[in-house]
Every structure is written in C-alpha cells, then in structure tokens.
Design an enzyme around this catalytic site. Structure first.
Site, PDB file in Angstrom:
ATOM      1  CE  LYS A  14      -2.980   0.759   3.524  1.00  0.00           C
ATOM      2  NZ  LYS A  14      -3.123   2.107   4.110  1.00  0.00           N
ATOM      3  N   GLY A  50      -5.317   8.295   5.551  1.00  0.00           N
ATOM      4  CA  GLY A  50      -4.440   9.279   6.173  1.00  0.00           C
ATOM      5  C   GLY A  50      -3.159   9.471   5.381  1.00  0.00           C
ATOM      6  CB  SER A  94       5.184  10.318  11.639  1.00  0.00           C
ATOM      7  OG  SER A  94       4.226  10.362  10.597  1.00  0.00           O
ATOM      8  CG  ASP A 125       0.691   0.435   9.429  1.00  0.00           C
ATOM      9  OD1 ASP A 125       0.193   1.209  10.263  1.00  0.00           O
ATOM     10  OD2 ASP A 125       1.104   0.816   8.324  1.00  0.00           O
ATOM     11  CE  LYS A 153      -0.353   4.040  12.416  1.00  0.00           C
ATOM     12  NZ  LYS A 153       0.284   4.305  11.101  1.00  0.00           N
ATOM     13  NE  ARG A 206      -2.656  -1.657   8.695  1.00  0.00           N
ATOM     14  CZ  ARG A 206      -2.303  -2.080   7.483  1.00  0.00           C
ATOM     15  NH1 ARG A 206      -2.442  -3.357   7.163  1.00  0.00           N
ATOM     16  NH2 ARG A 206      -1.822  -1.237   6.584  1.00  0.00           N
TER      17      ARG A 206
END
Length: 427
Positions: A20, A92, A166, A312, A339, A385
């Site tokens: 992704k 996001g 980040s 993640d 998230k 997720r």
C-alpha cells in the site's frame, strides 16, 4: 458478517496484494515526474484508488490497464487547480503526503475525508508546512479535516526535527522540500519506512541521508520510471500469524516486500520462537518468499526503535501474543492512538471480548498468554486491520460464533482477503 471459526489447519501458497505504501507513492511520484510512468502490481484497495482519483482531479491522466497502471506525469508545475474538494476517503497517507505536494502549488485546494479520517489530527503536518510559508486552515487547534491548503510557489526551505516517528510526516515534508527555494534538513526521531526516499532516487531526484538526517534540495525535476510493487508485508502479516497459531498449518507467501524498515514483524516472530524461513530474495525489488508453520510461541518485549518497523502490524502481533506462553509487553506505541481508530483500546476490547487477557496502557499493551478464544461480536469501527485481526482470531474459536460488524472496511487494503482465507482453509 459471520466469520469462519474452528479452522482445522491452513495450508497453501499465496501472493499478497501490492504494498500500500509503495502503491500510494508510485502514483504521487508518477504524477509529479515528466513522462509516462508504468506501475506493475499496484494495490487496488480503496485508499490507493483515492490517491489515484485525487491526481485525476488535478489533471493527471492515469490509465488503469489491469496488471499495469500508466501515469502521464506533468511535473510539479503541471498540476491543475481542482474544481471540487479532494476526497481522501479513509486514507491518512493520501491526506498527509498530498498536503506536502499541495504546499508548493500556485492554487488552493480543500482536502476532505470520511468520518474516521475527519477525526485524525493533521497538526503534525500543518505546523512544519506553515513554517515553510503555507497557509492551512483546519478544524479545531489539532487541524482536523477538512483542510484547506493555500499553496505557495515560493516555499521556504525548512530545518525540522520530527517530534514523533512518522513516515507520513517525513514524506509530506520531503514532497514540500522538493518545491522549496533551497535545501531542507529533516531530522527523524526514529528511523521509519524509507519508501519515499528510495522512490525519489529511483525517479532521478536527489537527497542525502546520513543516519536520521535527510537533506533535500529544492526545485527538483523528476523523470518517469517503471515501478514493480512488491507484496505488502502488512497484509502478509495476517497470514504469517495465522500460519503460526492455527494448528496443523503451513503457509508460503511469495513476492513479499522485505524493505528493512518494514520487517519488524519477522524479528518478533523469531524472538517468539516461531518457525519462519525466508527464501528467493530479490535484492532489486526488495522482496522474498516467506514460509511459516504452526509453532510453540513465547512472550517477548516490543519497544523502542523496533516500533516504527512494525507499527501497522501491532494489532495482529497482539493476537499472536495471546497465543504465546507468558507475558508480551508492547511499549512506545502511542502512535497507535491516532490511526484509523485508537488501536490500543480497540484491539484490547476486541480480543478481550473473545477471552484474551490484554491490559491497554498509555503507549501499548501488556498481554498474558496463552489464552483460549471464544465467540463474540466485534466491530471494526471502520478499521481494516481490526477486521482482519478478528477474522484470524476467529479461526481459533471452537465454541460459539464470531460476528464482525462493518467487515467491508477490509476493502481499504485487501479486497481479496476472505477469498484468500477460503483458499488456505479449503486445501
């Protein structure tokens, strides 16, 4: 939807969908480069399709030919002012990275998202972008979406130390810095995924990386490339865990991306004693074949610089820990709170409702194992997720049923998830 329970073993080979993060970036770089970029094996999840549509709204011609996507790039100076708000959906990544692109444009644009994205703070990108001379208007002091960005073609370079680890903030600043009047210096708190840096070099751009320091020259031009997207290790993670915890299982995953900034889950599996092998490594694409099989697992500690390499994957790692003997401690993961959901609380609530023993903390979880899981009703709250984690957990449930609300959230990153589950369960 009612989930499959009481699996008798998962066996077989899968190719997981395209990464992704790399798919998003291939569209962005392809749009900003001069010439036609060809992207193979792109992910067709909802988030990536949002990024594709946003650049179409700004005048970029993107042709989806099935196995191949062709992007007719127009350069940084060729984007057109959109005629309507740019809809980022649930993504996001799209909102933060594209904010960096919009920062140096000579037009204004509004970015909007769904209910979940509209609750996610954007001040982490708006604060440094304002220092570069961009005017940004968001909702509340945390700059919740919708965000209106008034681009500035005379961006000032920036020297900025990230207060958090980040990759999205880093990438937004790199895209802005590429349009600035001079060299910018971005300093990471901890090393995060480096797909933006890798792809910038692939597209003929220049940057210098020295440890946690990244120097980016301004006013760069990029050239179209051919991109092969490896499989997403974040999607592979669900099958890795399933293969380890469902008895009588052996799963092989081909063409999985193994960029060193993303392979924290492999380190955790090995630390827990999981049976895992890596073969057929492609050093160019940074991919490999990974095989796992049912294993006796033991608790471990996950913290510090490991966290950005598996941020993640922490929901599915939490499930893995419920099936490991002893205690697993997750720390330094406060990023999970912002998230798609507050993943610390939502993961704990979901798995505890199924019989797990998880104590949420301010920056992680304390997980006691090994526990038996039972039937329950679980809500994804729109978080893909959480949905996939619950579907894997359900495979261990011997008594009762597992109902998953808003299972369609899984289409964000893995539209074929349930089809692949059936393939493995029916061998």
């Amino acid at each position: 939807m009612k989930l499959r329970t009481n699996a008798k073993g998962l066996r077989g080979s899968l190719r997981v969908p395209g990464d992704k993060s790399i798919s998003h970036r291939s569209i962005i770089f392809g749009s900003l480069a001069k010439g036609v970029t060809k992207v193979h094996d792109i992910l067709r999840g909802e988030d990536v399709l949002s990024t594709m549509q946003v650049f179409r709204e700004m005048g970029v011609q993107i042709e989806d030919k099935g196995d191949l996507v062709e992007i007719h790039g127009c350069g940084f100076d060729g984007l057109q002012e959109p005629q309507r708000p740019l809809d980022m959906g649930n993504s996001g990544t799209s909102m933060r990275l594209i904010a960096g692109v919009l920062a140096g444009q000579n037009f204004s644009a509004q970015m909007v998202g769904d209910d979940s994205l509209s609750k996610r703070p954007m001040d982490r990108i708006s604060l440094p972008l304002r220092r570069m001379g961009v005017e940004i208007a968001g909702q509340t002091e945390r700059d919740l979406p919708p965000l209106t960005i008034h681009g500035n073609p005379n961006l000032k370079p920036i020297q900025y130390q990230l207060p958090i680890a980040s990759a999205q903030v880093k990438s937004a600043l790199i895209f802005a810095a590429l349009q600035a009047q001079g060299e910018s210096l971005i300093i990471e708190k901890d090393l995060t995924r480096n797909h933006t840096e890798d792809m910038l070099l692939q597209f003929g751009g220049q940057l210098k990386v020295d440890g946690k320091e990244i120097r980016v020259a301004g006013k760069q031009e990029l050239q179209a490339q051919e991109v092969v997207v490896p499989g997403d290790i974040s999607s592979a993670a669900f099958w890795l865990v399933a293969g380890l915890i469902v008895p009588s299982s052996k799963i092989t995953l081909t063409n999985v991306g193994i960029n060193e900034t993303r392979t924290g889950i492999l380190d955790v599996i090995q630390a827990m004693g999981g049976k895992l092998s890596v073969s057929e490594v492609d050093e160019v694409v940074k991919s490999a074949t990974i095989t796992v099989e049912s294993s006796d697992l033991y608790g471990t500690e996950i913290s510090g610089e490991l966290i950005p390499r598996l941020i993640d994957e922490l929901p599915i790692i939490a499930l893995l820990a419920t099936q490991a003997e002893g205690q697993t401690l997750i720390q330094d993961a406060e990023e999970l709170k912002v998230k798609e959901t507050d993943r610390i609380q939502v993961v704990a609530d979901a798995l505890n409702s199924m019989g797990a023993d998880i104590q949420p903390t301010a920056d992680g979880m304390i997980i006691q194992g090994k526990t038996s899981l039972k039937g329950a009703s679980v809500h994804t709250y729109g978080d893909h997720r959480i949905g996939m984690m619950t579907a894997i957990a359900a495979l261990l449930v011997k008594d009762g049923s597992v109902e998953l609300s808003r299972a369609e959230a899984i289409n964000t990153s893995y539209p074929d998830f349930f089809a692949h589950l059936e393939d493995l369960a029916n061998v």
